[in-house]
Write a protein that holds these residues in place. Structure first.
Motif, mmCIF file in Angstrom:
data_model
loop_
_atom_site.group_PDB
_atom_site.id
_atom_site.type_symbol
_atom_site.label_atom_id
_atom_site.label_comp_id
_atom_site.label_asym_id
_atom_site.label_seq_id
_atom_site.Cartn_x
_atom_site.Cartn_y
_atom_site.Cartn_z
ATOM 1 N N VAL A 1 0.839 -1.203 0.000
ATOM 2 C CA VAL A 1 0.000 0.000 0.000
ATOM 3 C C VAL A 1 0.872 1.251 0.000
ATOM 4 N N LEU A 2 1.897 1.261 0.844
ATOM 5 C CA LEU A 2 2.790 2.426 0.914
ATOM 6 C C LEU A 2 3.525 2.657 -0.404
ATOM 7 N N ARG A 3 3.978 1.569 -1.027
ATOM 8 C CA ARG A 3 4.666 1.717 -2.321
ATOM 9 C C ARG A 3 3.731 2.304 -3.368
ATOM 10 N N ARG A 4 2.482 1.860 -3.381
ATOM 11 C CA ARG A 4 1.506 2.383 -4.341
ATOM 12 C C ARG A 4 1.234 3.870 -4.071
ATOM 13 N N GLU A 5 1.054 4.226 -2.795
ATOM 14 C CA GLU A 5 0.807 5.620 -2.443
ATOM 15 C C GLU A 5 2.020 6.485 -2.772
ATOM 16 N N HIS A 6 3.221 5.958 -2.553
ATOM 17 C CA HIS A 6 4.451 6.689 -2.865
ATOM 18 C C HIS A 6 4.539 6.958 -4.368
ATOM 19 N N ARG A 7 4.199 5.933 -5.160
ATOM 20 C CA ARG A 7 4.212 6.089 -6.619
ATOM 21 C C ARG A 7 3.173 7.129 -7.065
ATOM 22 N N ASP A 8 1.993 7.108 -6.428
ATOM 23 C CA ASP A 8 0.956 8.089 -6.747
ATOM 24 C C ASP A 8 1.412 9.506 -6.410
ATOM 25 N N LEU A 9 2.062 9.658 -5.260
ATOM 26 C CA LEU A 9 2.588 10.978 -4.885
ATOM 27 C C LEU A 9 3.660 11.430 -5.872
ATOM 28 N N ASP A 10 4.490 10.509 -6.299
ATOM 29 C CA ASP A 10 5.533 10.827 -7.267
ATOM 30 C C ASP A 10 4.909 11.347 -8.565
ATOM 31 N N GLU A 11 3.848 10.687 -8.998
ATOM 32 C CA GLU A 11 3.166 11.127 -10.218
ATOM 33 C C GLU A 11 2.520 12.492 -10.022
ATOM 34 N N ALA A 12 1.957 12.743 -8.838
ATOM 35 C CA ALA A 12 1.341 14.034 -8.553
ATOM 36 C C ALA A 12 2.389 15.144 -8.547
ATOM 37 N N VAL A 13 3.538 14.873 -7.942
ATOM 38 C CA VAL A 13 4.627 15.858 -7.918
ATOM 39 C C VAL A 13 5.097 16.142 -9.339
ATOM 40 N N HIS A 14 5.261 15.095 -10.124
ATOM 41 C CA HIS A 14 5.724 15.252 -11.505
ATOM 42 C C HIS A 14 4.725 16.081 -12.319
#
Length: 72
Positions: A19-32
């Motif tokens: 779950v944390l890895r998925r949320e981290h990836r989502d945050l990365d996409e939002a930042v990008h």
């Protein structure tokens, strides 16, 4: 043999890690996406990056609990 329907501690940590890895990836996409916008909101960008860093720390802690420390 009765298999317990409940998860053991390592299984719960593994699920939390996913779950944390998925949320981290989502945050990365939002930042990008925010960085690619014309004029990104600096405060929002900073907040998202801070959340992402905290999440990465949590991921590292869980990985350290799941992966045994083997001394060669």
């Amino acid at each position: 043999m009765n298999a317990s329907p409940e998860m053991d501690f390592d299984e719960m940590l593994s699920v939390r890690l996913q779950v944390l890895r998925r949320e981290h990836r989502d945050l990365d996409e939002a930042v990008h996406a925010l960085e690619l916008s014309g004029r990104p909101d600096v405060l929002t960008l900073r907040r998202l990056k801070k959340q992402k860093l905290a999440m990465k720390d949590q991921i590292t802690q869980i990985e350290n609990k799941l992966i045994p420390d083997i001394i060669a």
